[in-house]
Motif scaffolding. Sequence first.
Motif, PDB file in Angstrom:
ATOM      1  N   VAL A   1      -6.729   5.446  -2.982  1.00 32.91           N
ATOM      2  CA  VAL A   1      -6.094   5.494  -1.669  1.00 32.91           C
ATOM      3  C   VAL A   1      -7.119   5.245  -0.557  1.00 32.91           C
TER       4      VAL A   1
ATOM      5  N   ASN B   1       0.931   3.442  -3.660  1.00 33.96           N
ATOM      6  CA  ASN B   1       0.108   4.645  -3.757  1.00 33.96           C
ATOM      7  C   ASN B   1       0.837   5.869  -4.290  1.00 33.96           C
TER       8      ASN B   1
ATOM      9  N   TYR C   1       0.838  -1.204   0.000  1.00 31.77           N
ATOM     10  CA  TYR C   1       0.000   0.000   0.000  1.00 31.77           C
ATOM     11  C   TYR C   1       0.876   1.259   0.000  1.00 31.77           C
TER      12      TYR C   1
END
Length: 107
Positions: free
Chosen positions: A57, A36, A32
């Motif tokens: 997100v 992102n 993550y």
Amino acid sequence: MTEKDFTEADRYYDAQKKVKELRGFYEHLTVYVLCNPIVIVVNYMVSPEYLWWIWSVMGWGIAIVLHGLKAFEFPPFFNKKWEAKKIQELLDKEDKRRLESNGNKFD
């Protein structure tokens, strides 16, 4: 194998399972955090007039939070107590269904 050995084996298995869950969460969190910024850069390069990266997100962030709650056994729902209660409920329903079907068999 004695009762104590079986219990120790169960405890080891549970601990091993817990470590695997925590590792899975940390791997998910790492992906993550690394992906992102790429998503954000691509958004600004391709279509800066619409900031769609926010949806990515936020959506993925919700998944991370839920994964963390599960990994750290903090969910207010679906915890071990809930699982035990649900298992017992299903067993009770099955017992009731069997009794009813056996009782009606001879009618």
